[in-house]
Design a protein around this motif. Structure first.
Motif, PDB file in Angstrom:
ATOM      1  N   ALA A 178      21.754 -59.602  28.205  1.00 29.83           N
ATOM      2  CA  ALA A 178      21.307 -60.964  28.501  1.00 29.83           C
ATOM      3  C   ALA A 178      21.565 -61.239  29.972  1.00 29.83           C
ATOM      4  O   ALA A 178      22.562 -60.765  30.538  1.00 29.83           O
ATOM      5  CB  ALA A 178      22.030 -61.977  27.628  1.00 29.83           C
ATOM      6  N   THR A 179      20.674 -61.992  30.599  1.00 28.11           N
ATOM      7  CA  THR A 179      20.790 -62.240  32.038  1.00 28.11           C
ATOM      8  C   THR A 179      20.869 -63.730  32.327  1.00 28.11           C
ATOM      9  O   THR A 179      20.403 -64.568  31.544  1.00 28.11           O
ATOM     10  CB  THR A 179      19.586 -61.648  32.791  1.00 28.11           C
ATOM     11  N   ASN A 180      21.483 -64.042  33.468  1.00 27.88           N
ATOM     12  CA  ASN A 180      21.553 -65.414  33.975  1.00 27.88           C
ATOM     13  C   ASN A 180      22.286 -66.372  33.023  1.00 27.88           C
ATOM     14  O   ASN A 180      21.990 -67.572  32.994  1.00 27.88           O
ATOM     15  CB  ASN A 180      20.140 -65.960  34.250  1.00 27.88           C
ATOM     16  N   ILE A 181      23.224 -65.827  32.278  1.00 29.17           N
ATOM     17  CA  ILE A 181      24.031 -66.665  31.394  1.00 29.17           C
ATOM     18  C   ILE A 181      25.252 -67.129  32.190  1.00 29.17           C
ATOM     19  O   ILE A 181      26.030 -66.298  32.673  1.00 29.17           O
ATOM     20  CB  ILE A 181      24.479 -65.908  30.127  1.00 29.17           C
ATOM     21  N   PRO A 182      25.455 -68.430  32.350  1.00 31.45           N
ATOM     22  CA  PRO A 182      26.589 -68.912  33.146  1.00 31.45           C
ATOM     23  C   PRO A 182      27.929 -68.491  32.557  1.00 31.45           C
ATOM     24  O   PRO A 182      28.079 -68.347  31.336  1.00 31.45           O
ATOM     25  CB  PRO A 182      26.429 -70.436  33.091  1.00 31.45           C
ATOM     26  N   ALA A 183      28.886 -68.276  33.429  1.00 39.16           N
ATOM     27  CA  ALA A 183      30.239 -67.949  32.984  1.00 39.16           C
ATOM     28  C   ALA A 183      30.767 -69.053  32.075  1.00 39.16           C
ATOM     29  O   ALA A 183      30.406 -70.222  32.218  1.00 39.16           O
ATOM     30  CB  ALA A 183      31.151 -67.780  34.203  1.00 39.16           C
TER      31      ALA A 183
END
Length: 410
Positions: free
Chosen positions: A225-230
């Motif tokens: 998964a990409t661009n998932i905020p911390a």
């Protein structure tokens, strides 16, 4: 005031001594008149265990426990006392309750208490004529831990080579202490996994040990998964709830903003609470629908259901499905167990039709689907019949499958 002043003058000393003497004699009389009615109105029964807590060893026994009945501090003879045990502790013979009569010393000595293999905390409670008292029970587990899983037909299968202290993942998966997601044979599916989210349609999200995110599909194939905020929370399926209240997909695209929390999925549907205090749900196509007339502080139930503070299970329009519900268990195949507010148990099928469950022991845990985990480690069905003994815990279901932790029995 003038007459009173003269009464206390020095030349009236004799009269004053006479008055004081009369007052001194009157004090005990007043005290006696005050205490006597209190004594005659007393006679309250009290119960007390000889210890505040009792500890034992798993699969062993606890002896020497007794409860004393007193009335105003005096031992009470002939009081009928009932004692009950909780959380898997039983008396010899398997009963969780025993009744006896206090002797001349006010004591009722309890029968031998059997400690379950899983150990744990329990309570011993005495009651008689409105009086009651409790003491704690405790024991460390001496049981050997192993793992297994149940398939969608509720058939048990053993799992091998699962490291101790592994976490039960969705379906027949286990998350090891060193971050490996392994199958039922102990083979590694993927390394570097920190945590698993709840399954929906057989899919579930994961957070990796390096802080990135991903998900597994229903074939247990990993996808990044990409661009998932911390610090995002793992939502149902391949969804993530960001710290700023956005529900996002595996590419980081926003599905919907203003989401405060997500409920457990059932049939691919799951309820949500919005940041403005309103409620809604997502269907199996991940399309949002608003819910109406849901009382504040309601709990998100399985699918598009909500448990209100007054114990009503309601649908998305706020209509009552059933009253008297205390809690809901995790769904499996669209079915989920419930505990009622009167202490009984039941379950809902995939059509959200309620069915009563019978012979479920008190303090049982709600398992996946229409299953219940008893305090003595039995997984039982809705009629109370034992599916399997020696079960310590159940994992979350995925596709109707769920992992379990086993313990040896006494």
């Amino acid at each position: 005031m003038t007459d009173l002043s003269r009464a206390s003058a020095p030349d009236d000393g004799v009269a004053r001594r006479t008055i004081l003497a009369g007052a001194a004699w009157s004090i005990p009389v007043i005290a006696t008149a005050t205490v006597a009615p209190a004594a005659s109105a007393s006679g309250t029964l009290a119960l007390a265990f000889n210890q505040a807590s009792y500890s034992g060893t798993a699969c062993s026994t606890i002896t020497g426990a007794y409860v004393t009945a007193t009335t105003d501090g005096t031992p009470t003879t002939g009081a009928s006392i009932t004692v009950t045990l909780s959380n898997g502790y039983t008396f010899a013979g398997g009963s969780t309750s025993a009744t006896g009569v206090s002797g001349t010393d006010g004591r009722y000595t309890l029968p031998t208490i059997s400690v379950p293999a899983v150990g744990g905390s329990g309570t011993v409670t005495s009651s008689s004529a409105g009086a009651s008292n409790s003491a704690a029970l405790s024991a460390a587990s001496a049981a050997t831990v192993s793992y297994g899983y149940f398939d969608s037909s509720v058939v048990y299968h053993g799992a091998t080579n699962i490291p101790a202290n592994s976490t039960l993942g969705p379906g027949a998966l286990y998350l090891t202490p060193d971050g490996r997601l392994v199958g039922s044979s102990g083979s590694t599916v993927r390394s570097g996994i920190a945590s698993c989210g709840p399954a929906s349609g057989g899919w579930f999200a994961v957070k990796n040990t390096d802080g990135t995110y991903g998900y597994f599909d229903s074939s247990v194939v990993y996808h990044g998964a990409t661009n998932i905020p911390a610090n995002s929370t793992l939502g149902p399926g391949a969804l993530y709830l960001t710290p700023d209240g956005r529900l996002v997909g595996s590419s980081g695209s926003t599905v919907r903003s203003g989401i405060a929390s997500c409920g457990p999925a059932s049939g691919g549907w799951f309820a949500v609470k919005n940041t403005d205090g309103t409620y809604g749900y997502f269907d199996s196509s991940v399309v949002y629908h608003g819910a109406t007339n849901i009382p504040a502080n309601s709990t998100l139930g399985p699918g598009a259901l909500y448990l209100t503070p007054d114990g009503r299970l309601v649908g998305s329009s706020g209509s009552t499905v059933r009253s008297g519900i205390a809690s809901c268990g995790p769904a499996s195949g669209g079915w989920f167990a419930v505990k009622n507010t009167d202490g009984t148990y039941g379950y809902f099928d995939s059509s959200v039709v309620y069915h009563g469950a019978t012979n479920i022991p008190a303090n049982s845990t709600l398992g996946p689907g229409a299953l219940y985990l008893t305090p003595d480690g039995r997984l039982v069905g809705s009629s109370g019949s034992t599916v399997r003994s020696g079960i310590a815990s159940c994992g979350p279901a995925s596709g109707g499958w769920f992992a379990v932790t086993n313990v040896s029995t006494c």
